[in-house]
Write a protein that holds these residues in place. Structure first.
Motif, PDB file in Angstrom:
ATOM      1  N   VAL A  50      -3.778   0.843  -4.001  1.00 24.30           N
ATOM      2  CA  VAL A  50      -4.209   0.661  -2.614  1.00 24.30           C
ATOM      3  C   VAL A  50      -3.394   1.603  -1.739  1.00 24.30           C
ATOM      4  CG1 VAL A  50      -4.416  -0.964  -0.690  1.00 24.30           C
ATOM      5  CG2 VAL A  50      -4.831  -1.735  -3.043  1.00 24.30           C
TER       6      VAL A  50
ATOM      7  N   ASP B 126     -13.780   1.789  -1.867  1.00 27.07           N
ATOM      8  CA  ASP B 126     -13.786   0.552  -1.072  1.00 27.07           C
ATOM      9  C   ASP B 126     -12.419  -0.114  -1.127  1.00 27.07           C
ATOM     10  OD1 ASP B 126     -16.434   1.010  -0.565  1.00 27.07           O
ATOM     11  OD2 ASP B 126     -17.147  -0.226  -2.246  1.00 27.07           O
ATOM     12  N   SER B 127     -12.123  -0.867  -0.077  1.00 29.14           N
ATOM     13  CA  SER B 127     -10.862  -1.618   0.041  1.00 29.14           C
ATOM     14  C   SER B 127      -9.650  -0.699  -0.040  1.00 29.14           C
ATOM     15  CB  SER B 127     -10.770  -2.699  -1.048  1.00 29.14           C
ATOM     16  OG  SER B 127     -11.858  -3.594  -0.973  1.00 29.14           O
ATOM     17  N   SER B 128      -9.842   0.549   0.332  1.00 27.91           N
ATOM     18  CA  SER B 128      -8.751   1.543   0.354  1.00 27.91           C
ATOM     19  C   SER B 128      -8.130   1.753  -1.021  1.00 27.91           C
ATOM     20  CB  SER B 128      -7.665   1.124   1.366  1.00 27.91           C
ATOM     21  OG  SER B 128      -8.190   1.094   2.666  1.00 27.91           O
ATOM     22  N   LYS B 129      -8.912   1.519  -2.079  1.00 27.50           N
ATOM     23  CA  LYS B 129      -8.430   1.775  -3.424  1.00 27.50           C
ATOM     24  C   LYS B 129      -8.845   3.167  -3.865  1.00 27.50           C
ATOM     25  CE  LYS B 129      -8.304  -2.988  -5.133  1.00 27.50           C
ATOM     26  NZ  LYS B 129      -8.779  -3.919  -6.186  1.00 27.50           N
ATOM     27  N   VAL B 130      -7.972   3.797  -4.651  1.00 26.39           N
ATOM     28  CA  VAL B 130      -8.264   5.160  -5.093  1.00 26.39           C
ATOM     29  C   VAL B 130      -8.686   5.158  -6.561  1.00 26.39           C
ATOM     30  CG1 VAL B 130      -6.700   6.252  -3.452  1.00 26.39           C
ATOM     31  CG2 VAL B 130      -5.839   5.589  -5.704  1.00 26.39           C
TER      32      VAL B 130
ATOM     33  N   THR C 169      -2.640   3.520   2.242  1.00 23.63           N
ATOM     34  CA  THR C 169      -2.691   3.391   3.691  1.00 23.63           C
ATOM     35  C   THR C 169      -2.354   4.734   4.297  1.00 23.63           C
ATOM     36  OG1 THR C 169      -1.798   2.256   5.643  1.00 23.63           O
ATOM     37  CG2 THR C 169      -0.269   2.691   3.824  1.00 23.63           C
ATOM     38  N   THR C 170      -2.973   5.000   5.436  1.00 25.90           N
ATOM     39  CA  THR C 170      -2.688   6.246   6.146  1.00 25.90           C
ATOM     40  C   THR C 170      -1.781   6.003   7.344  1.00 25.90           C
ATOM     41  OG1 THR C 170      -4.711   5.982   7.437  1.00 25.90           O
ATOM     42  CG2 THR C 170      -4.844   7.327   5.440  1.00 25.90           C
TER      43      THR C 170
ATOM     44  N   LYS D  26     -13.693  11.249   0.467  1.00 27.69           N
ATOM     45  CA  LYS D  26     -12.347  11.277   1.020  1.00 27.69           C
ATOM     46  C   LYS D  26     -11.354  11.350  -0.126  1.00 27.69           C
ATOM     47  CE  LYS D  26     -13.227   8.838   5.362  1.00 27.69           C
ATOM     48  NZ  LYS D  26     -12.823   7.707   6.229  1.00 27.69           N
TER      49      LYS D  26
ATOM     50  N   TYR E  41       1.621   4.942   1.145  1.00 24.53           N
ATOM     51  CA  TYR E  41       1.321   5.816   2.287  1.00 24.53           C
ATOM     52  C   TYR E  41       0.917   7.211   1.797  1.00 24.53           C
ATOM     53  CZ  TYR E  41       2.082   8.977   6.192  1.00 24.53           C
ATOM     54  OH  TYR E  41       1.927   9.966   7.130  1.00 24.53           O
TER      55      TYR E  41
ATOM     56  N   PRO F  64       0.837  -1.218   0.000  1.00 21.07           N
ATOM     57  CA  PRO F  64       0.000   0.000   0.000  1.00 21.07           C
ATOM     58  C   PRO F  64       0.864   1.257   0.000  1.00 21.07           C
ATOM     59  CG  PRO F  64      -0.766  -1.572   1.645  1.00 21.07           C
ATOM     60  CD  PRO F  64       0.572  -2.068   1.169  1.00 21.07           C
TER      61      PRO F  64
ATOM     62  N   VAL G  83     -10.804   8.160  -2.372  1.00 22.38           N
ATOM     63  CA  VAL G  83     -10.637   6.857  -1.716  1.00 22.38           C
ATOM     64  C   VAL G  83     -11.964   6.116  -1.757  1.00 22.38           C
ATOM     65  CG1 VAL G  83      -9.954   5.651   0.382  1.00 22.38           C
ATOM     66  CG2 VAL G  83      -8.870   7.844  -0.227  1.00 22.38           C
TER      67      VAL G  83
END
Length: 379
Positions: A365, A321-325, A367-368, A351, A38, A36, A319
């Motif tokens: 994908v 679902d599933s943290s996909k952009v 991640t924060t 978002k 960041y 992922p 952003v």
């Protein structure tokens, strides 16, 4: 198996092993998902954005007159200092009056002769009418006397008009300020020959307040008309005048909206007034007028760094679902400092990625959670 066949066997076996290893490595690479990315994200929301629309502007005098000679002659006097304040009726220039003075005396003398002739004709007519009462004179003589009296009256009127015209020329030999304002640099000096209707002597203009002209799109006419009609407070900062990075300290207001829209440009000239007590503003200057938007307008405001440009179009990473952009095309509005208004393409609650945009692609994908330093990862 001979030596030649044995060598061929080992070569083939070695080639098969190489192909098999390559396929295993490729399969491993395809099966391993990239880590992922960041990033930092923010939630989009409506905000009462106060921003400024900017218009190119030109400064002009509210009242300006070019002083032109109205009679021929030579300048005999200049009675002001270049660039000084002048009052209405103040004498500015004088033109040689000798010829016009002599013409005036001649016209007055001619008027006096005609007035004398009128007096004689009037007495003759009165006398003939008295004789006519006693039938002591022919009617024809009486008619002649009345006609002579009428002609004498008209000649007197003509001579008086001639005197007025010559006297006007004498007056035109002195040029006075038409209103209170500032006079420019003189175009003539004492002794200069001037021609009536052609020679420009100087320019007088008012300088407080100063007119500022802008061209407004026709869809904004209603708004500017409302701003013109409402009373403007002394501290109202709806209109600001900007020169480069310097903001003029005093606000202005709408003075008038022109009568018609220019069909070629689709804009209408709007005139603002700005105070100029310190003389900082000069006619002919170019500036920018900032017009504050309504504070009640809800707008979506995002950081500029959240926007990417591709072939003249603008996008943000949203952003999902599933943290996909996913890339969303947006229409941008006014820039406000480090932020920009989004007119369309985003909704409150979305978002978006704010930092780390340069490392993203469609479907990545994210991640924060900040990754651990390399030293900690080895442990």
């Amino acid at each position: 198996m001979n030596t030649k066949n044995l060598s061929s066997f080992f070569v083939g076996l070695f080639a098969m092993l190489l192909v098999a290893c390559g396929d295993d490595k490729k399969a491993a690479q395809q099966g391993a998902a990239p880590p992922p990315v960041y990033v930092s994200v923010m939630t989009v929301k409506d905000t009462a954005a106060v921003y400024y629309e900017e218009y190119p502007a030109t400064l002009a005098a509210l009242n300006e007159v070019k002083l032109t000679a109205q009679v021929n002659g030579y300048i005999t006097g200049v009675y002001f200092k270049d660039g000084s304040k002048v009052s209405k009726g103040q004498r500015l220039y004088s033109i040689d009056q000798q010829v016009y003075g002599a013409n005036l005396q001649q016209a007055i003398a001619a008027q006096q002769v005609q007035e004398t002739n009128l007096l004689k004709a009037q007495k003759d007519a009165e006398r003939y009418h008295e004789l006519d009462k006693h039938d002591a004179i022919a009617k024809q003589q009486v008619d002649y006397a009345d006609a002579a009296l009428d002609a004498a009256k008209k000649q007197v009127a003509a001579s008086r008009a001639a005197v007025a015209a010559v006297r006007a020329n004498v007056g035109f030999a002195e040029i006075r300020a038409p209103f209170t304002g500032t006079i420019g640099i003189s175009q003539v000096k004492a002794g200069t020959a001037v021609v009536a209707g052609q020679t420009v002597l100087n320019t007088v203009s008012t300088d407080d307040p100063v007119a500022v002209d802008i061209n407004v799109a026709q869809q904004d006419i209603f708004r500017f008309t409302q701003l013109q009609q409402q009373k403007t407070a002394a501290n109202d900062s709806t209109f600001r005048l900007v020169f480069g990075t310097d903001v003029y300290p005093y606000p202005g207001h709408v003075y008038l909206v022109d009568r018609a829209v220019d069909p070629q440009t689709g804009t209408i000239k709007t005139r603002l007034l700005f105070p100029n007590k310190n003389g900082m503003l000069k006619a002919g200057m170019n500036a920018t007028v900032r017009v504050a938007s309504s504070a009640k307008t809800e707008s979506i405001l995002i950081p500029n760094k959240a926007v990417t440009e591709q072939l003249g179009e603008y996008f943000t990473y949203v952003v999902g679902d599933s943290s996909k952009v996913a890339q969303h095309k947006v229409e941008l509005g006014q820039q406000i400092g480090a932020d920009v208004i989004v007119k369309s393409g985003l909704q409150p609650g979305d978002k978006i990625v704010v930092e780390g945009v340069q490392n993203l692609r469609q479907g990545a994908v994210i991640t924060t959670t900040k990754p651990a330093p390399p030293a900690q990862q080895k442990k």
